[in-house]
Write an enzyme that holds these catalytic residues in place. Structure first.
Site, mmCIF file in Angstrom:
data_model
loop_
_atom_site.group_PDB
_atom_site.id
_atom_site.type_symbol
_atom_site.label_atom_id
_atom_site.label_comp_id
_atom_site.label_asym_id
_atom_site.label_seq_id
_atom_site.Cartn_x
_atom_site.Cartn_y
_atom_site.Cartn_z
ATOM 1 N N GLU A 49 0.833 -1.205 0.000
ATOM 2 C CA GLU A 49 0.000 0.000 0.000
ATOM 3 C C GLU A 49 0.870 1.258 0.000
ATOM 4 O OE1 GLU A 49 -3.609 1.834 2.793
ATOM 5 O OE2 GLU A 49 -2.078 0.548 3.684
ATOM 6 N N LYS A 122 -10.414 3.047 -1.325
ATOM 7 C CA LYS A 122 -10.510 2.345 -0.052
ATOM 8 C C LYS A 122 -11.805 2.700 0.688
ATOM 9 C CE LYS A 122 -7.511 1.568 4.014
ATOM 10 N NZ LYS A 122 -6.147 1.875 4.516
ATOM 11 N N CYS A 159 -5.705 -2.621 2.701
ATOM 12 C CA CYS A 159 -5.308 -2.613 4.109
ATOM 13 C C CYS A 159 -6.494 -2.768 5.063
ATOM 14 C CB CYS A 159 -4.487 -1.368 4.417
ATOM 15 S SG CYS A 159 -3.455 -1.551 5.904
#
Length: 293
Positions: A49, A122, A159
């Protein structure tokens, strides 16, 4: 006897490396690892990431906003895309995206022709000591995404997304055949005794089992302003077995091959998707589990 389809192999890879303050150095390091993975037969290659720089979300500092770049004309994505076209590989590119006055933690999916297939922003944004992402990023507005690449259907969460079974299941329902999670995770600055490496792996191994599909996770390593990133990148099979894994310190690439047709048959045989009861899952679409009519 029913006809059995021939094998449909896909070879996946995860990159693990330290990442410093210089964008050009970091990008060059990741490009070199992409080339190494491709030489080893990898077709879908996952970097960590936000690999262009250090994990800047440790603190709330508006100076880091200047690190954001738009998708259009993005130099890093262009470099990865050129390499993808040269090598014939697919790479999810994690980057800090500026979109007008909004900022996102984003993946651009680059295919083997060097084309950007689209972006995933995200969805779950953490906010805690050492992981102050809500200061920098809006929650993603793309919904969960799955891309049909030449090598198979790829789902990517970023993540903090990897802790949520809803994210993995949504990507599976959208047709994903392999789940990928670029990551930046390590020590907890507020509690030196708290080590989340094992729970971090276990929750994704659960996604592999519950969705009967491989999971690939790529993390960074090294210490950044006292925050130590613990690596432990891995590839898991459909049983939740770690078939490839790096330790907490090693820089490198892990590679593994799966047969997607075998996995399709095995997934159907387990019946997890056959036996789902979506009409009973209303509480999952609420914040507190209370259904209101």
């Amino acid at each position: 006897m029913p006809e059995v389809l021939p094998p449909r192999p896909v070879t996946v890879a995860a990159i693990q490396c330290p990442l410093g303050d210089d964008r050009q150095t970091n990008v060059a390091r990741v490009l070199a690892h992409i080339e190494e993975a491709a030489k080893r037969g990898a077709q879908v290659i996952l970097p960590p990431e936000l690999f262009e720089g250090p994990y800047f979300c440790r603190h709330e500092d508006d100076g880091f906003v200047e690190w954001a770049r738009p998708l259009e004309g993005n130099e890093t994505i262009a470099k990865v895309a050129a390499l993808c076209k040269k090598l014939g590989v697919v790479v999810p590119v994690s980057f800090f995206e500026r979109a007008g006055h909004a900022h996102y933690n984003t993946v651009a999916m680059v295919n083997d022709q060097g084309e950007v297939m689209g972006v995933y922003r995200k969805s779950h944004i953490p906010d805690g000591p050492g992981y102050e992402e809500k200061f920098y990023f809006r929650p993603g507005d793309t919904g969960f995404r799955v891309w049909e690449t030449r090598f198979g259907k790829v789902g990517v969460g970023i993540c903090w997304d990897q802790w949520y079974p809803e994210c993995a299941r949504a990507m599976a329902l959208l047709g994903a055949e392999v789940l990928f999670y670029p990551t930046a995770i390590g020590s907890e600055p507020h509690d030196a005794s708290l080590d989340t490496k094992d729970p971090w792996q276990r929750v994704m191994l659960g996604h592999a089992v519950a969705n009967v599909m491989p999971v690939v996770a790529a993390n960074r390593i090294g210490t950044e302003e006292g925050q130590k990133f613990y690596g432990s990148s891995f590839i898991a099979n459909h049983r939740g077995d770690k078939v490839e894994e790096l330790d907490r310190e090693a820089e490198g690439v892990i590679v593994h091959t799966f047969d997607l047709n075998f996995l399709h048959r095995h997934r159907a045989a387990w019946g997890f998707f056959r036996d789902r009861r979506p009409e009973l899952y209303g509480p999952l679409a609420t914040a507190d589990g209370t259904l209101r009519v």
